[in-house]
Write an enzyme that holds these catalytic residues in place. Sequence first.
Site, PDB file in Angstrom:
ATOM      1  N   LYS A  65       0.843  -1.204   0.000  1.00  0.00           N
ATOM      2  CA  LYS A  65       0.000   0.000   0.000  1.00  0.00           C
ATOM      3  C   LYS A  65       0.876   1.252   0.000  1.00  0.00           C
ATOM      4  O   LYS A  65       1.928   1.274   0.650  1.00  0.00           O
ATOM      5  CB  LYS A  65      -0.900  -0.031   1.234  1.00  0.00           C
ATOM      6  CG  LYS A  65      -1.980   1.025   1.271  1.00  0.00           C
ATOM      7  CD  LYS A  65      -2.890   0.793   2.486  1.00  0.00           C
ATOM      8  CE  LYS A  65      -4.002   1.804   2.584  1.00  0.00           C
ATOM      9  NZ  LYS A  65      -4.915   1.525   3.714  1.00  0.00           N
ATOM     10  N   SER A 138      -9.781   1.333   2.612  1.00  0.00           N
ATOM     11  CA  SER A 138      -8.945   2.196   1.808  1.00  0.00           C
ATOM     12  C   SER A 138      -7.832   1.459   1.055  1.00  0.00           C
ATOM     13  O   SER A 138      -7.241   2.021   0.138  1.00  0.00           O
ATOM     14  CB  SER A 138      -8.298   3.268   2.700  1.00  0.00           C
ATOM     15  OG  SER A 138      -7.419   2.670   3.634  1.00  0.00           O
ATOM     16  N   SER A 162      -9.750  -1.137   6.782  1.00  0.00           N
ATOM     17  CA  SER A 162      -9.214  -0.925   5.435  1.00  0.00           C
ATOM     18  C   SER A 162      -8.479  -2.089   4.794  1.00  0.00           C
ATOM     19  O   SER A 162      -8.153  -2.021   3.603  1.00  0.00           O
ATOM     20  CB  SER A 162      -8.293   0.289   5.427  1.00  0.00           C
ATOM     21  OG  SER A 162      -9.067   1.445   5.344  1.00  0.00           O
TER      22      SER A 162
HETATM   23  N1  GLN Z   1     -13.368   3.282   6.362  1.00  0.00           N
HETATM   24  C1  GLN Z   1     -12.697   3.658   7.548  1.00  0.00           C
HETATM   25  C2  GLN Z   1     -12.418   5.137   7.550  1.00  0.00           C
HETATM   26  O1  GLN Z   1     -12.707   5.770   6.590  1.00  0.00           O
HETATM   27  C3  GLN Z   1     -11.450   2.846   7.747  1.00  0.00           C
HETATM   28  C4  GLN Z   1     -10.236   3.408   7.119  1.00  0.00           C
HETATM   29  C5  GLN Z   1      -8.979   2.602   7.420  1.00  0.00           C
HETATM   30  O2  GLN Z   1      -9.023   1.531   8.034  1.00  0.00           O
HETATM   31  N2  GLN Z   1      -7.857   3.154   7.023  1.00  0.00           N
HETATM   32  O3  GLN Z   1     -11.931   5.645   8.500  1.00  0.00           O
END
Ligand code: GLN
Length: 459
Positions: A65, A138, A162
Amino acid sequence: MILELHNKLKAGSISAKELAEEYLKIAEDKNKVLNSYISITREYALSHLPYKIESILDGIPACIKDNINILSTNTTAGSQVLKEYISPYTATAVSNLGKFTLIGKGNMDSFAFGSTTQNSYFGPSFNPHNINTVAGGSSGGVASAVASGSAVFGIGSDTGGSVRQPASFCGIVGLKPTYGLISRYGLIAMGSSFDTIGIMANTVHDVALVLNEACKYDPKDSTSLSLEKKLDYSKFNDISKLKVGVLKFSDDGVEKDVMNAFSNSIRDIKKFGCSVKEITIDHLKYVIAAYYILVPSEISANMARFDGIRFGYHPKGIKDIEEFYLEARSKFEDEVKRRILIGTYTLSSGYYDAYYSKADAVRRLIKQEFDGVFKDVDVIISPTSPTVAYGKDKVFDNPLELYLSDIFTIPANLIGSPAISIPNGVSHDNLHTGLQIMGPQLSEINILSLANELYKKYE
Ligand code: GLN
Protein backbone atom coordinates in the site's frame (compact mmCIF):
# COMPACT_ATOMS: atom_id res chain seq x y z
CA MET A 1 0.44 -20.69 -3.39
CA ILE A 2 3.43 -19.02 -1.70
CA LEU A 3 4.83 -22.37 -0.66
CA GLU A 4 4.49 -23.79 -4.17
CA LEU A 5 6.18 -20.77 -5.72
CA HIS A 6 8.89 -20.86 -3.08
CA ASN A 7 9.60 -24.50 -3.84
CA LYS A 8 9.77 -23.78 -7.57
CA LEU A 9 12.12 -20.85 -7.02
CA LYS A 10 14.26 -22.92 -4.73
CA ALA A 11 14.40 -25.84 -7.15
CA GLY A 12 15.28 -23.42 -9.96
CA SER A 13 12.35 -24.46 -12.16
CA ILE A 14 11.56 -20.76 -12.38
CA SER A 15 13.89 -17.86 -11.62
CA ALA A 16 13.01 -14.83 -9.53
CA LYS A 17 13.59 -12.73 -12.65
CA GLU A 18 11.13 -14.78 -14.73
CA LEU A 19 8.54 -14.59 -11.98
CA ALA A 20 9.03 -10.84 -11.62
CA GLU A 21 8.68 -10.33 -15.40
CA GLU A 22 5.54 -12.46 -15.47
CA TYR A 23 3.83 -10.53 -12.66
CA LEU A 24 5.03 -7.12 -13.84
CA LYS A 25 3.48 -7.84 -17.21
CA ILE A 26 0.15 -8.81 -15.62
CA ALA A 27 0.28 -5.68 -13.45
CA GLU A 28 1.04 -3.40 -16.39
CA ASP A 29 -1.76 -4.89 -18.49
CA LYS A 30 -4.40 -4.98 -15.79
CA ASN A 31 -3.55 -1.64 -14.27
CA LYS A 32 -4.97 0.12 -17.33
CA VAL A 33 -8.40 -1.15 -16.34
CA LEU A 34 -8.21 -1.75 -12.60
CA ASN A 35 -5.97 1.12 -11.44
CA SER A 36 -4.64 -1.10 -8.65
CA TYR A 37 -1.23 0.56 -8.57
CA ILE A 38 -0.20 4.18 -8.10
CA SER A 39 3.25 3.15 -9.28
CA ILE A 40 4.48 -0.07 -10.83
CA THR A 41 8.05 -0.48 -9.69
CA ARG A 42 9.52 -2.39 -12.63
CA GLU A 43 13.04 -1.02 -12.31
CA TYR A 44 13.07 -1.42 -8.54
CA ALA A 45 11.82 -5.00 -8.80
CA LEU A 46 14.38 -6.03 -11.39
CA SER A 47 17.27 -4.39 -9.60
CA HIS A 48 16.41 -5.94 -6.22
CA LEU A 49 16.09 -9.60 -7.22
CA PRO A 50 17.37 -12.10 -4.68
CA TYR A 51 20.67 -13.81 -5.60
CA LYS A 52 19.72 -16.82 -3.59
CA ILE A 53 16.34 -18.07 -2.38
CA GLU A 54 16.68 -18.25 1.37
CA SER A 55 13.60 -17.15 3.23
CA ILE A 56 10.07 -18.06 2.25
CA LEU A 57 9.08 -14.76 0.62
CA ASP A 58 12.27 -14.27 -1.41
CA GLY A 59 11.27 -13.57 -4.99
CA ILE A 60 7.51 -13.68 -4.26
CA PRO A 61 5.67 -10.83 -6.05
CA ALA A 62 3.83 -8.40 -3.77
CA CYS A 63 1.96 -5.12 -3.75
CA ILE A 64 2.53 -2.71 -0.86
CA LYS A 65 0.00 0.00 0.00
CA ASP A 66 1.25 3.45 -0.90
CA ASN A 67 1.25 4.75 2.67
CA ILE A 68 4.10 2.41 3.61
CA ASN A 69 7.62 3.68 3.04
CA ILE A 70 10.11 1.76 0.96
CA LEU A 71 13.51 3.40 0.51
CA SER A 72 13.85 5.32 -2.77
CA THR A 73 10.30 4.63 -3.94
CA ASN A 74 7.60 7.21 -4.43
CA THR A 75 5.18 7.02 -1.45
CA THR A 76 2.10 9.17 -2.02
CA ALA A 77 -0.46 7.91 0.52
CA GLY A 78 -2.91 8.42 -2.35
CA SER A 79 -2.69 12.18 -1.94
CA GLN A 80 -1.75 15.08 -4.15
CA VAL A 81 0.32 16.57 -1.34
CA LEU A 82 2.78 13.65 -1.40
CA LYS A 83 2.75 13.18 -5.18
CA GLU A 84 6.50 13.75 -5.41
CA TYR A 85 7.55 12.25 -2.07
CA ILE A 86 10.41 9.75 -2.14
CA SER A 87 10.81 7.56 0.95
CA PRO A 88 14.09 8.07 2.80
CA TYR A 89 13.82 4.72 4.60
CA THR A 90 11.96 1.41 4.61
CA ALA A 91 9.15 0.44 6.99
CA THR A 92 10.08 -2.35 9.40
CA ALA A 93 7.10 -4.46 8.31
CA VAL A 94 8.48 -4.39 4.76
CA SER A 95 12.12 -5.04 5.62
CA ASN A 96 10.99 -8.00 7.75
CA LEU A 97 9.63 -9.66 4.61
CA GLY A 98 13.08 -10.28 3.15
CA LYS A 99 13.76 -10.14 -0.56
CA PHE A 100 10.23 -10.33 -1.93
CA THR A 101 9.64 -8.75 -5.34
CA LEU A 102 7.96 -5.36 -5.20
CA ILE A 103 5.54 -5.19 -8.14
CA GLY A 104 4.25 -1.80 -7.13
CA LYS A 105 2.65 0.51 -4.61
CA GLY A 106 -1.07 -0.01 -4.10
CA ASN A 107 -3.69 2.62 -4.73
CA MET A 108 -5.62 3.86 -1.71
CA ASP A 109 -8.01 6.50 -0.41
CA SER A 110 -6.04 9.62 0.33
CA PHE A 111 -4.18 9.06 3.65
CA ALA A 112 -6.32 5.90 4.09
CA PHE A 113 -9.49 7.88 4.86
CA GLY A 114 -12.32 6.07 3.14
CA SER A 115 -13.93 2.82 2.07
CA THR A 116 -13.97 2.92 -1.73
CA THR A 117 -10.54 4.22 -2.97
CA GLN A 118 -12.61 6.98 -4.57
CA ASN A 119 -10.84 9.46 -2.28
CA SER A 120 -7.54 8.68 -4.01
CA TYR A 121 -6.02 11.60 -5.90
CA PHE A 122 -5.08 9.00 -8.51
CA GLY A 123 -8.67 7.83 -9.13
CA PRO A 124 -10.48 4.74 -7.79
CA SER A 125 -9.36 1.13 -8.09
CA PHE A 126 -11.86 -1.20 -9.68
CA ASN A 127 -12.97 -4.62 -8.61
CA PRO A 128 -11.51 -7.39 -10.80
CA HIS A 129 -14.70 -9.46 -10.37
CA ASN A 130 -16.82 -6.70 -11.86
CA ILE A 131 -15.15 -3.58 -13.14
CA ASN A 132 -18.33 -1.59 -12.74
CA THR A 133 -17.86 -1.82 -8.99
CA VAL A 134 -15.16 -0.44 -6.71
CA ALA A 135 -12.50 -2.53 -5.00
CA GLY A 136 -13.40 -1.09 -1.57
CA GLY A 137 -10.99 0.79 0.61
CA SER A 138 -8.95 2.20 1.81
CA SER A 139 -6.48 -0.55 0.68
CA GLY A 140 -8.54 -1.09 -2.49
CA GLY A 141 -5.54 -1.08 -4.82
CA VAL A 142 -3.80 -3.86 -2.91
CA ALA A 143 -6.99 -5.96 -2.82
CA SER A 144 -7.57 -5.43 -6.51
CA ALA A 145 -3.94 -6.38 -7.30
CA VAL A 146 -4.04 -9.58 -5.26
CA ALA A 147 -7.49 -10.59 -6.52
CA SER A 148 -6.52 -10.01 -10.15
CA GLY A 149 -3.30 -12.01 -9.89
CA SER A 150 -0.70 -9.28 -10.33
CA ALA A 151 0.59 -9.84 -6.79
CA VAL A 152 0.71 -13.00 -4.71
CA PHE A 153 0.24 -11.11 -1.47
CA GLY A 154 -0.23 -7.55 -0.34
CA ILE A 155 0.45 -5.38 2.66
CA GLY A 156 -2.12 -2.76 3.65
CA SER A 157 -3.09 -0.76 6.68
CA ASP A 158 -6.22 -1.17 8.76
CA THR A 159 -7.41 1.59 11.09
CA GLY A 160 -11.12 0.83 10.90
CA GLY A 161 -11.38 -1.97 8.36
CA SER A 162 -9.21 -0.93 5.43
CA VAL A 163 -7.68 -4.35 4.92
CA ARG A 164 -10.75 -6.46 5.70
CA GLN A 165 -13.42 -4.53 3.77
CA PRO A 166 -11.58 -4.41 0.41
CA ALA A 167 -10.62 -8.08 0.93
CA SER A 168 -14.32 -8.82 1.36
CA PHE A 169 -15.29 -6.82 -1.75
CA CYS A 170 -12.58 -8.47 -3.87
CA GLY A 171 -13.09 -12.04 -2.65
CA ILE A 172 -9.70 -12.51 -0.98
CA VAL A 173 -8.40 -13.00 2.58
CA GLY A 174 -7.46 -9.98 4.70
CA LEU A 175 -6.01 -10.03 8.21
CA LYS A 176 -5.79 -7.19 10.69
CA PRO A 177 -3.52 -8.49 13.45
CA THR A 178 -3.48 -7.51 17.13
CA TYR A 179 -2.45 -3.89 17.66
CA GLY A 180 1.32 -3.84 18.08
CA LEU A 181 2.02 -7.24 16.55
CA ILE A 182 3.41 -5.75 13.33
CA SER A 183 5.54 -2.65 13.67
CA ARG A 184 3.99 0.60 12.43
CA TYR A 185 7.42 2.19 11.89
CA GLY A 186 7.37 3.57 8.36
CA LEU A 187 3.60 3.59 8.00
CA ILE A 188 2.17 7.07 7.39
CA ALA A 189 0.08 7.54 10.52
CA MET A 190 -3.68 7.95 10.44
CA GLY A 191 -5.11 7.27 13.91
CA SER A 192 -2.05 6.07 15.78
CA SER A 193 -3.87 4.21 18.56
CA PHE A 194 -5.91 2.33 15.92
CA ASP A 195 -3.44 1.82 13.05
CA THR A 196 -2.30 -1.68 12.21
CA ILE A 197 -0.48 -3.07 9.24
CA GLY A 198 -2.43 -5.93 7.70
CA ILE A 199 -1.93 -8.71 5.20
CA MET A 200 -3.88 -9.72 2.10
CA ALA A 201 -3.56 -12.88 0.03
CA ASN A 202 -5.61 -15.42 -1.84
CA THR A 203 -5.44 -18.08 0.86
CA VAL A 204 -5.44 -18.17 4.66
CA HIS A 205 -2.24 -20.20 4.59
CA ASP A 206 -0.48 -17.49 2.56
CA VAL A 207 -1.63 -14.82 5.02
CA ALA A 208 -0.21 -16.93 7.87
CA LEU A 209 3.14 -17.35 6.09
CA VAL A 210 3.44 -13.59 5.56
CA LEU A 211 2.45 -12.93 9.18
CA ASN A 212 5.26 -15.23 10.34
CA GLU A 213 7.77 -12.93 8.62
CA ALA A 214 6.12 -9.56 9.29
CA CYS A 215 5.79 -9.70 13.06
CA LYS A 216 8.91 -9.10 15.05
CA TYR A 217 9.49 -6.82 18.03
CA ASP A 218 10.65 -3.43 16.80
CA PRO A 219 12.22 -0.90 19.19
CA LYS A 220 11.41 1.82 16.64
CA ASP A 221 7.68 1.50 17.38
CA SER A 222 6.91 2.20 21.04
CA THR A 223 3.74 0.09 20.84
CA SER A 224 5.48 -2.92 19.29
CA LEU A 225 4.82 -6.10 21.25
CA SER A 226 7.62 -8.28 22.39
CA LEU A 227 6.36 -11.84 22.60
CA GLU A 228 8.05 -14.49 24.66
CA LYS A 229 7.60 -17.22 22.12
CA LYS A 230 7.60 -16.96 18.37
CA LEU A 231 4.61 -18.82 16.97
CA ASP A 232 4.32 -20.47 13.60
CA TYR A 233 0.98 -19.08 12.42
CA SER A 234 0.80 -21.54 9.56
CA LYS A 235 0.48 -24.48 11.98
CA PHE A 236 -3.26 -24.36 12.43
CA ASN A 237 -5.05 -25.58 15.56
CA ASP A 238 -7.78 -28.17 15.83
CA ILE A 239 -10.93 -26.05 15.88
CA SER A 240 -13.49 -28.66 16.83
CA LYS A 241 -13.55 -27.42 20.44
CA LEU A 242 -13.69 -23.75 19.54
CA LYS A 243 -16.46 -21.68 21.13
CA VAL A 244 -17.88 -19.41 18.48
CA GLY A 245 -19.96 -16.33 19.29
CA VAL A 246 -22.35 -15.11 16.63
CA LEU A 247 -22.70 -11.35 16.85
CA LYS A 248 -26.29 -10.20 17.19
CA PHE A 249 -26.94 -7.12 15.09
CA SER A 250 -29.83 -5.31 13.52
CA ASP A 251 -30.16 -6.39 9.90
CA ASP A 252 -31.17 -2.85 9.03
CA GLY A 253 -28.86 -1.82 6.19
CA VAL A 254 -27.37 -5.31 5.84
CA GLU A 255 -28.01 -6.67 2.35
CA LYS A 256 -30.09 -9.84 2.06
CA ASP A 257 -27.37 -11.73 0.18
CA VAL A 258 -24.87 -10.86 2.90
CA MET A 259 -27.29 -12.14 5.55
CA ASN A 260 -27.85 -15.39 3.65
CA ALA A 261 -24.14 -16.01 3.21
CA PHE A 262 -23.63 -15.29 6.90
CA SER A 263 -26.32 -17.82 7.91
CA ASN A 264 -24.68 -20.43 5.69
CA SER A 265 -21.33 -19.97 7.40
CA ILE A 266 -22.94 -20.48 10.83
CA ARG A 267 -24.28 -23.80 9.54
CA ASP A 268 -20.79 -24.79 8.31
CA ILE A 269 -19.18 -23.88 11.62
CA LYS A 270 -21.67 -26.07 13.48
CA LYS A 271 -20.68 -28.97 11.23
CA PHE A 272 -17.06 -28.65 12.41
CA GLY A 273 -18.27 -29.48 15.94
CA CYS A 274 -17.66 -25.98 17.32
CA SER A 275 -20.13 -24.75 19.90
CA VAL A 276 -22.06 -21.77 18.60
CA LYS A 277 -23.97 -19.19 20.58
CA GLU A 278 -25.38 -15.77 19.97
CA ILE A 279 -23.65 -12.88 21.73
CA THR A 280 -24.68 -9.29 22.19
CA ILE A 281 -22.55 -6.19 22.53
CA ASP A 282 -24.80 -3.54 24.02
CA HIS A 283 -22.41 -0.78 23.07
CA LEU A 284 -22.30 -1.80 19.40
CA LYS A 285 -24.55 1.16 18.62
CA TYR A 286 -21.83 3.55 19.82
CA VAL A 287 -18.85 2.19 17.90
CA ILE A 288 -19.28 4.39 14.83
CA ALA A 289 -19.75 7.54 16.90
CA ALA A 290 -16.76 6.78 19.12
CA TYR A 291 -14.51 5.92 16.17
CA TYR A 292 -15.49 8.97 14.13
CA ILE A 293 -14.61 11.24 17.05
CA LEU A 294 -11.41 9.54 18.20
CA VAL A 295 -9.91 8.83 14.78
CA PRO A 296 -10.40 12.35 13.34
CA SER A 297 -8.92 13.70 16.60
CA GLU A 298 -5.80 11.61 16.11
CA ILE A 299 -5.84 12.44 12.40
CA SER A 300 -5.89 16.19 13.04
CA ALA A 301 -2.77 15.81 15.19
CA ASN A 302 -1.00 13.50 12.73
CA MET A 303 -1.75 15.69 9.72
CA ALA A 304 -0.06 18.71 11.29
CA ARG A 305 3.27 17.54 9.88
CA PHE A 306 2.06 18.12 6.31
CA ASP A 307 2.58 21.84 6.65
CA GLY A 308 4.40 22.33 3.37
CA ILE A 309 7.68 22.89 5.21
CA ARG A 310 8.61 19.53 6.67
CA PHE A 311 6.28 17.46 4.53
CA GLY A 312 3.57 17.99 1.96
CA TYR A 313 2.93 20.41 -0.85
CA HIS A 314 5.45 23.26 -0.86
CA PRO A 315 4.03 26.33 -2.58
CA LYS A 316 6.65 28.50 -4.28
CA GLY A 317 7.08 32.26 -4.19
CA ILE A 318 4.85 33.04 -1.21
CA LYS A 319 6.39 35.31 1.43
CA ASP A 320 3.56 35.58 3.95
CA ILE A 321 3.47 32.61 6.37
CA GLU A 322 -0.32 32.52 6.74
CA GLU A 323 -0.82 32.61 3.00
CA PHE A 324 1.82 29.89 2.68
CA TYR A 325 -0.04 27.58 5.07
CA LEU A 326 -3.37 28.31 3.42
CA GLU A 327 -1.98 27.44 0.02
CA ALA A 328 -0.07 24.36 1.23
CA ARG A 329 -3.05 22.89 3.05
CA SER A 330 -5.57 23.78 0.37
CA LYS A 331 -4.19 20.88 -1.64
CA PHE A 332 -5.57 18.21 0.70
CA GLU A 333 -8.40 16.13 -0.71
CA ASP A 334 -11.92 16.92 0.63
CA GLU A 335 -12.18 13.97 3.03
CA VAL A 336 -8.82 14.90 4.54
CA LYS A 337 -9.99 18.47 5.12
CA ARG A 338 -13.24 17.19 6.60
CA ARG A 339 -11.45 14.98 9.11
CA ILE A 340 -8.93 17.65 10.10
CA LEU A 341 -11.84 20.02 10.75
CA ILE A 342 -13.79 17.47 12.81
CA GLY A 343 -10.71 16.46 14.79
CA THR A 344 -9.63 20.03 15.48
CA TYR A 345 -13.14 20.72 16.76
CA THR A 346 -13.34 17.65 19.01
CA LEU A 347 -9.93 18.43 20.51
CA SER A 348 -10.58 22.14 21.03
CA SER A 349 -10.63 23.22 24.66
CA GLY A 350 -14.35 24.02 24.65
CA TYR A 351 -15.39 20.63 23.26
CA TYR A 352 -12.66 18.26 24.40
CA ASP A 353 -14.64 17.00 27.40
CA ALA A 354 -17.93 16.84 25.57
CA TYR A 355 -16.60 14.83 22.63
CA TYR A 356 -13.08 13.46 22.89
CA SER A 357 -13.16 12.43 26.56
CA LYS A 358 -16.62 10.92 26.21
CA ALA A 359 -15.66 8.95 23.11
CA ASP A 360 -12.53 7.72 24.89
CA ALA A 361 -14.65 6.58 27.85
CA VAL A 362 -17.00 4.79 25.45
CA ARG A 363 -13.98 3.09 23.88
CA ARG A 364 -13.06 1.74 27.31
CA LEU A 365 -16.62 0.50 27.92
CA ILE A 366 -16.64 -1.26 24.57
CA LYS A 367 -13.33 -2.92 25.43
CA GLN A 368 -14.67 -4.05 28.81
CA GLU A 369 -17.75 -5.49 27.18
CA PHE A 370 -15.73 -7.43 24.62
CA ASP A 371 -13.36 -8.65 27.37
CA GLY A 372 -16.42 -10.04 29.18
CA VAL A 373 -17.72 -11.78 26.07
CA PHE A 374 -14.29 -13.28 25.33
CA LYS A 375 -14.43 -15.06 28.69
CA ASP A 376 -17.31 -16.97 27.22
CA VAL A 377 -16.38 -17.47 23.56
CA ASP A 378 -13.06 -17.83 21.70
CA VAL A 379 -14.02 -15.93 18.57
CA ILE A 380 -16.86 -13.74 17.33
CA ILE A 381 -18.19 -13.95 13.80
CA SER A 382 -20.12 -11.37 11.78
CA PRO A 383 -20.27 -10.25 8.18
CA THR A 384 -17.23 -8.12 7.27
CA SER A 385 -19.26 -5.48 5.50
CA PRO A 386 -23.03 -5.00 5.41
CA THR A 387 -22.89 -4.76 1.62
CA VAL A 388 -21.15 -6.15 -1.42
CA ALA A 389 -18.94 -3.86 -3.55
CA TYR A 390 -20.57 -0.56 -4.44
CA GLY A 391 -21.28 0.39 -8.04
CA LYS A 392 -18.54 2.66 -9.33
CA ASP A 393 -21.02 5.50 -9.90
CA LYS A 394 -22.85 5.21 -6.60
CA VAL A 395 -23.15 8.61 -5.02
CA PHE A 396 -23.17 8.84 -1.25
CA ASP A 397 -25.48 11.66 -0.19
CA ASN A 398 -23.43 12.38 2.87
CA PRO A 399 -20.26 10.94 4.35
CA LEU A 400 -22.15 9.41 7.27
CA GLU A 401 -23.80 6.91 4.95
CA LEU A 402 -20.40 5.45 4.17
CA TYR A 403 -19.11 5.73 7.75
CA LEU A 404 -22.01 3.54 8.91
CA SER A 405 -20.81 0.67 6.72
CA ASP A 406 -17.76 0.28 9.00
CA ILE A 407 -19.94 -1.10 11.80
CA PHE A 408 -18.50 -4.63 11.82
CA THR A 409 -14.85 -3.83 11.25
CA ILE A 410 -14.34 -0.91 13.66
CA PRO A 411 -14.74 -2.83 16.95
CA ALA A 412 -11.49 -4.78 16.40
CA ASN A 413 -9.59 -1.50 15.99
CA LEU A 414 -11.26 0.11 19.00
CA ILE A 415 -10.13 -2.76 21.22
CA GLY A 416 -6.84 -3.68 19.51
CA SER A 417 -7.99 -7.19 18.58
CA PRO A 418 -7.14 -9.32 15.57
CA ALA A 419 -9.81 -9.97 12.92
CA ILE A 420 -9.80 -11.65 9.55
CA SER A 421 -12.08 -11.44 6.53
CA ILE A 422 -12.48 -14.48 4.33
CA PRO A 423 -14.51 -14.96 1.15
CA ASN A 424 -18.00 -16.15 2.04
CA GLY A 425 -19.82 -16.79 -1.20
CA VAL A 426 -21.28 -14.45 -3.77
CA SER A 427 -24.48 -12.45 -4.09
CA HIS A 428 -27.18 -13.01 -6.74
CA ASP A 429 -25.21 -10.71 -9.06
CA ASN A 430 -21.92 -12.48 -8.40
CA LEU A 431 -20.33 -9.99 -6.04
CA HIS A 432 -18.33 -11.23 -3.10
CA THR A 433 -19.44 -11.24 0.52
CA GLY A 434 -17.03 -11.64 3.41
CA LEU A 435 -17.10 -13.33 6.79
CA GLN A 436 -15.24 -11.71 9.65
CA ILE A 437 -13.74 -13.72 12.50
CA MET A 438 -12.50 -11.69 15.43
CA GLY A 439 -10.81 -12.81 18.64
CA PRO A 440 -9.23 -11.39 21.79
CA GLN A 441 -5.73 -9.89 21.55
CA LEU A 442 -3.08 -12.31 20.29
CA SER A 443 -5.58 -14.98 19.29
CA GLU A 444 -4.37 -14.93 15.67
CA ILE A 445 -3.81 -18.66 15.64
CA ASN A 446 -7.46 -19.39 16.51
CA ILE A 447 -8.95 -17.05 13.98
CA LEU A 448 -6.57 -18.23 11.27
CA SER A 449 -7.37 -21.87 12.08
CA LEU A 450 -11.12 -21.39 11.85
CA ALA A 451 -10.70 -19.22 8.77
CA ASN A 452 -8.61 -21.92 7.11
CA GLU A 453 -11.21 -24.60 7.80
CA LEU A 454 -13.99 -22.44 6.36
CA TYR A 455 -11.85 -21.33 3.47
CA LYS A 456 -11.38 -24.91 2.28
CA LYS A 457 -14.78 -24.87 0.60
CA TYR A 458 -13.47 -22.23 -1.82
CA GLU A 459 -10.34 -24.10 -2.76
N1 GLN B 1 -13.37 3.28 6.36
C1 GLN B 1 -12.70 3.66 7.55
C2 GLN B 1 -12.42 5.14 7.55
O1 GLN B 1 -12.71 5.77 6.59
C3 GLN B 1 -11.45 2.85 7.75
C4 GLN B 1 -10.24 3.41 7.12
C5 GLN B 1 -8.98 2.60 7.42
O2 GLN B 1 -9.02 1.53 8.03
N2 GLN B 1 -7.86 3.15 7.02
O3 GLN B 1 -11.93 5.65 8.50
